[in-house]
Scaffold this active site. Structure first.
Site, mmCIF file in Angstrom:
data_model
loop_
_atom_site.group_PDB
_atom_site.id
_atom_site.type_symbol
_atom_site.label_atom_id
_atom_site.label_comp_id
_atom_site.label_asym_id
_atom_site.label_seq_id
_atom_site.Cartn_x
_atom_site.Cartn_y
_atom_site.Cartn_z
ATOM 1 N N GLY A 185 0.978 -1.330 0.127
ATOM 2 C CA GLY A 185 0.019 -0.124 -0.044
ATOM 3 C C GLY A 185 1.057 1.175 0.181
ATOM 4 O O GLY A 185 2.047 1.207 0.391
ATOM 5 N N CYS A 195 5.454 -6.248 1.849
ATOM 6 C CA CYS A 195 5.674 -4.852 1.780
ATOM 7 C C CYS A 195 5.003 -4.096 2.792
ATOM 8 O O CYS A 195 5.056 -4.244 4.039
ATOM 9 C CB CYS A 195 5.308 -4.129 0.376
ATOM 10 S SG CYS A 195 6.215 -2.460 0.232
ATOM 11 N N TYR A 196 3.969 -3.186 2.495
ATOM 12 C CA TYR A 196 3.311 -2.513 3.435
ATOM 13 C C TYR A 196 2.738 -3.361 4.454
ATOM 14 O O TYR A 196 2.584 -3.136 5.751
ATOM 15 C CB TYR A 196 2.096 -1.675 3.002
ATOM 16 C CG TYR A 196 1.234 -0.746 3.974
ATOM 17 C CD1 TYR A 196 1.757 0.391 4.448
ATOM 18 C CD2 TYR A 196 0.100 -1.110 4.391
ATOM 19 C CE1 TYR A 196 1.045 1.136 5.414
ATOM 20 C CE2 TYR A 196 -0.561 -0.493 5.395
ATOM 21 C CZ TYR A 196 -0.093 0.693 5.658
ATOM 22 O OH TYR A 196 -0.777 1.416 6.901
ATOM 23 N N HIS A 211 8.255 -7.704 -3.142
ATOM 24 C CA HIS A 211 7.100 -8.239 -3.747
ATOM 25 C C HIS A 211 7.268 -9.392 -4.464
ATOM 26 O O HIS A 211 7.672 -9.708 -5.729
ATOM 27 C CB HIS A 211 6.616 -7.103 -4.860
ATOM 28 C CG HIS A 211 6.076 -5.697 -4.063
ATOM 29 N ND1 HIS A 211 4.807 -5.881 -3.793
ATOM 30 C CD2 HIS A 211 6.827 -4.701 -3.933
ATOM 31 C CE1 HIS A 211 4.847 -4.554 -3.129
ATOM 32 N NE2 HIS A 211 5.694 -3.787 -3.187
ATOM 33 N N GLU A 237 5.223 -11.474 -5.831
ATOM 34 C CA GLU A 237 4.103 -11.555 -6.693
ATOM 35 C C GLU A 237 4.388 -10.945 -8.191
ATOM 36 O O GLU A 237 3.797 -11.291 -9.046
ATOM 37 C CB GLU A 237 2.761 -10.851 -6.324
ATOM 38 C CG GLU A 237 2.720 -9.305 -6.431
ATOM 39 C CD GLU A 237 3.211 -8.726 -5.054
ATOM 40 O OE1 GLU A 237 3.989 -9.482 -4.241
ATOM 41 O OE2 GLU A 237 2.787 -7.434 -4.864
ATOM 42 N N SER A 267 -21.145 -11.176 -27.586
ATOM 43 C CA SER A 267 -20.689 -10.062 -28.343
ATOM 44 C C SER A 267 -19.635 -10.851 -29.430
ATOM 45 O O SER A 267 -18.968 -10.062 -30.187
ATOM 46 C CB SER A 267 -20.013 -9.253 -27.508
ATOM 47 O OG SER A 267 -18.965 -9.788 -26.569
ATOM 48 N N GLY A 268 -19.139 -12.014 -29.026
ATOM 49 C CA GLY A 268 -18.022 -12.842 -29.607
ATOM 50 C C GLY A 268 -16.838 -12.725 -28.940
ATOM 51 O O GLY A 268 -15.828 -13.039 -29.209
ATOM 52 N N GLY A 269 -16.888 -11.502 -27.849
ATOM 53 C CA GLY A 269 -15.593 -11.438 -26.974
ATOM 54 C C GLY A 269 -15.535 -12.546 -26.077
ATOM 55 O O GLY A 269 -16.353 -13.372 -25.987
ATOM 56 N N VAL A 270 -14.332 -12.683 -25.407
ATOM 57 C CA VAL A 270 -14.068 -13.786 -24.575
ATOM 58 C C VAL A 270 -15.048 -14.187 -23.645
ATOM 59 O O VAL A 270 -15.377 -15.180 -23.501
ATOM 60 C CB VAL A 270 -12.529 -13.579 -23.935
ATOM 61 C CG1 VAL A 270 -12.282 -14.819 -23.174
ATOM 62 C CG2 VAL A 270 -11.343 -13.253 -25.057
ATOM 63 N N ASP A 271 -15.292 -13.032 -22.877
ATOM 64 C CA ASP A 271 -16.366 -13.404 -21.624
ATOM 65 C C ASP A 271 -17.700 -13.774 -21.981
ATOM 66 O O ASP A 271 -17.965 -14.986 -21.488
ATOM 67 C CB ASP A 271 -16.212 -12.180 -20.817
ATOM 68 C CG ASP A 271 -15.020 -11.463 -20.354
ATOM 69 O OD1 ASP A 271 -13.895 -12.186 -20.494
ATOM 70 O OD2 ASP A 271 -14.824 -10.239 -20.084
ATOM 71 N N SER A 272 -18.120 -13.306 -22.929
ATOM 72 C CA SER A 272 -19.546 -13.616 -23.578
ATOM 73 C C SER A 272 -19.415 -14.922 -23.775
ATOM 74 O O SER A 272 -20.341 -15.624 -23.779
ATOM 75 C CB SER A 272 -20.271 -12.565 -23.994
ATOM 76 O OG SER A 272 -19.781 -12.444 -25.237
ATOM 77 N N SER A 273 -18.679 -15.216 -24.847
ATOM 78 C CA SER A 273 -18.522 -16.509 -25.355
ATOM 79 C C SER A 273 -18.318 -17.617 -24.565
ATOM 80 O O SER A 273 -18.905 -18.692 -24.624
ATOM 81 C CB SER A 273 -17.318 -16.405 -26.316
ATOM 82 O OG SER A 273 -17.239 -15.416 -27.604
ATOM 83 N N LYS A 290 -9.276 -12.772 -15.859
ATOM 84 C CA LYS A 290 -9.082 -13.127 -17.271
ATOM 85 C C LYS A 290 -8.543 -14.301 -17.715
ATOM 86 O O LYS A 290 -9.060 -15.203 -18.657
ATOM 87 C CB LYS A 290 -8.727 -11.866 -17.854
ATOM 88 C CG LYS A 290 -8.985 -11.602 -19.282
ATOM 89 C CD LYS A 290 -10.217 -11.151 -19.489
ATOM 90 C CE LYS A 290 -10.707 -10.812 -21.015
ATOM 91 N NZ LYS A 290 -11.800 -10.178 -21.166
#
Ligand code: XMP
Length: 515
Positions: free
Chosen positions: A55, A82-83, A170, A172, A224-230, A371
């Protein structure tokens, strides 16, 4: 199914989502919450471990984000980063002060306790990413220092019997060479996780759960043909087959051939069991966009018209029981429900739909996924790779890649130029290295010569950016030969283009899209 769960408490650091993603990459499910989350609620979630993020504050300052001492007394292992590490020391009686030298960047960390559970299998000298101006000058009672750097006496400390671990660096970020291994050590060696978060079982369980929930109900999905809706649509299709209707609105602002490609996958010729409705609404959108130049006005029109078209289709279908939304976990975190960092983007996607469709309940099958997990779920579901690994594409489509007024002619120009550009980037083997790349149409016309003739035509701009999170980005260094080839092909093959420009602007101050 209940997964073992780790909780990431967000103190406002920029890497909060990254920490959660890394944990999930270790096959451990985790959720992000604000540091203000009630301790009783945390307890009730029965976490296997807790991670405190970095943070921007100094923990000794008044009003700085803090946590209660009892968080460290739950009997649940805690890793402070870290923080989070400084705060752990501060709250438990150690001392945190301003460091004489700010440590920033890749730093050699020397492990002092090589048999620490956190450092199992880690090299005695390991490169980690540092970014701090405060440091732990005195560790809390019952802690021991387990690693240091040239400038930082406490790069890591632990109270192993209490399961408390603090790291100043960090783990990550990828610059921390063995960072993922350290996180994995925390999860498996300290928290005793078994790693039950797997995409194959997630997909299988989700399909079962959706089937039970939907029963013989009707389901509607805006595709929409996008990743999420597909991915959401295919999951629903596998669960309830043709009880699902997908409406795909072609607004005439898609990339070249995209409408047909979506139809080929989801339409009758495709392999999925669902009702597919393609609405060819191109003309309507072009008509409403005629004469409109202002970017926000264009976005608004496209968003409104989309909802109107969808509403008309939904009316034809009649009442449905469920509406599917492709919400994903970052949407939830960024809307402020999850973590501490509030980033609100008012992007037009399908957010306005619930108000115009009559339904009983919303189904969000991807709301727990990042994602990259959505993509993995897509692959598990057997969705073609070219759909699963698609680049981000804005809801308003080419409408925001055509500067100024949108016309059918301009859409065709940018589609053709973009298709050439994308083809050449793929051919050059660069597509994996570039976060997003596309052609845009500047509203500029300039003079050129073609053969012996004077031309007065448009300039196409090529954009390619490398980015981690699309919040900031840098122009990609696409090799000159590739750009030259693209330029040649565009001016030769695309009518009304006589100039090709390469956009070197980073974000900020630019944005990725043009409008
Ligand atoms: P900007 O242009 O703001 O874009 O730098 C950042 C990322 O967001 C995408 N983008 C959108 N995505 N609906 C979306 O779903 C939108 O309206 C929209 N506008 C921009 C853009 O492609 C980039 O990846």
């Amino acid at each position: 199914m209940k997964h073992e769960k780790v909780i990431v408490l967000d103190f406002g650091g920029q890497y909060n989502q990254l920490i959660a993603r890394r944990v999930r990459e270790c096959n451990v499910y985790c959720e992000i919450y604000s540091y203000k989350k009630d301790i009783e609620q945390i307890k009730a979630m029965n976490p296997k471990g807790i991670i405190l993020t970095g943070g921007p504050n100094s923990c000794y300052e008044e009003g700085a984000p803090t946590c209660d001492k009892s968080l460290f007394e739950l009997g649940v292992p805690v890793l402070g980063i870290c923080y989070g590490a400084q705060l752990m020391m501060h709250v438990l009686g150690g001392k945190v002060e301003k460091a004489p030298v700010r440590e920033y960047g890749k730093t050699e960390v020397i492990v002092d306790k090589t048999d620490s559970l956190l450092f199992r299998g880690i090299s005695p000298k390991t490169i980690c990413w540092m970014s701090h101006f405060d440091y732990v000058s005195t560790i809390a009672a019952e802690f021991e220092i387990t690693a240091h750097t040239a400038d930082c006496p406490v790069a890591a400390a632990e109270n192993a019997s209490a399961g408390l671990y603090a790291v100043q660096y960090h783990p990550e970020v990828l610059h921390s060479v063995e960072g993922s291994k350290m996180l994995s050590n925390f999860l498996y060696n300290v928290c005793g996780c078994t790693g039950d978060w797997r995409m194959d079982s997630f997909v299988e369980n989700s399909i079962k759960a959706i089937r039970e929930k939907v029963g013989d109900g009707k389901v509607l999905c805006a595709l929409s043909g996008g990743v999420d809706s597909s991915v959401a649509a295919v999951m629903l299709s596998k669960a309830v087959g043709n009880q699902l209707t997908c409406v795909f609105v072609d607004h005439g602002l898609l990339r070249k051939n995209e409408g047909d490609e979506v139809e080929a996958v989801f339409g009758e010729a495709g392999e999925y069991d669902l009702n597919f409705i393609r609405v060819n609404a191109q003309e309507r959108f072009y008509e409403r966009l005629a004469g409109v130049e202002e970017p926000e006005a264009k976005r608004k029109i496209i968003g409104e018209e989309f909802i109107r078209v969808f509403e008309e289709e939904a009316k034809k279908i009649g009442a449905v029981d469920f509406l599917v939304q492709g919400t994903i976990y970052p949407d939830i975190v960024e809307s402020g429900v999850g973590g501490e960092s509030v980033v609100i983007k008012s992007h037009h996607n399908v957010g306005g739909l619930p108000s115009v469709v009559s339904f009983k309940e919303i189904i969000e099958p991807l709301r727990d996924l990042f994602k990259d997990e959505v993509r993995r779920a897509g692959l598990e579901l057997g969705i073609p790779g070219h759909l699963v690994f698609r680049q981000p594409f804005p809801g308003p489509g080419l409408g925001v890649r055509i500067v100024g007024e949108v016309t059918e002619e301009k859409v065709k120009i940018v589609q053709d130029a973009d298709a050439i550009y994308r083809e050449e980037i793929v051919k050059a083997g660069l597509s994996g290295e570039i976060g997003q790349y596309f052609a845009a149409l500047t509203n500029m016309k300039s003079v050129g010569c073609m053969g012996d003739e004077r031309t007065y035509d448009y300039a196409v701009a090529l954009r390619a950016v490398t980015t981690v999170d699309f919040m900031t980005a840098e122009a990609a260094r696409v090799p000159w030969e590739v750009l030259e080839k693209v330029m040649n092909r565009i001016v030769n093959e695309v009518e009304h283009v006589n100039r090709v420009l390469y956009d070197v602007t980073s974000k900020p101050p630019g944005t990725i899209e043009f409008e």
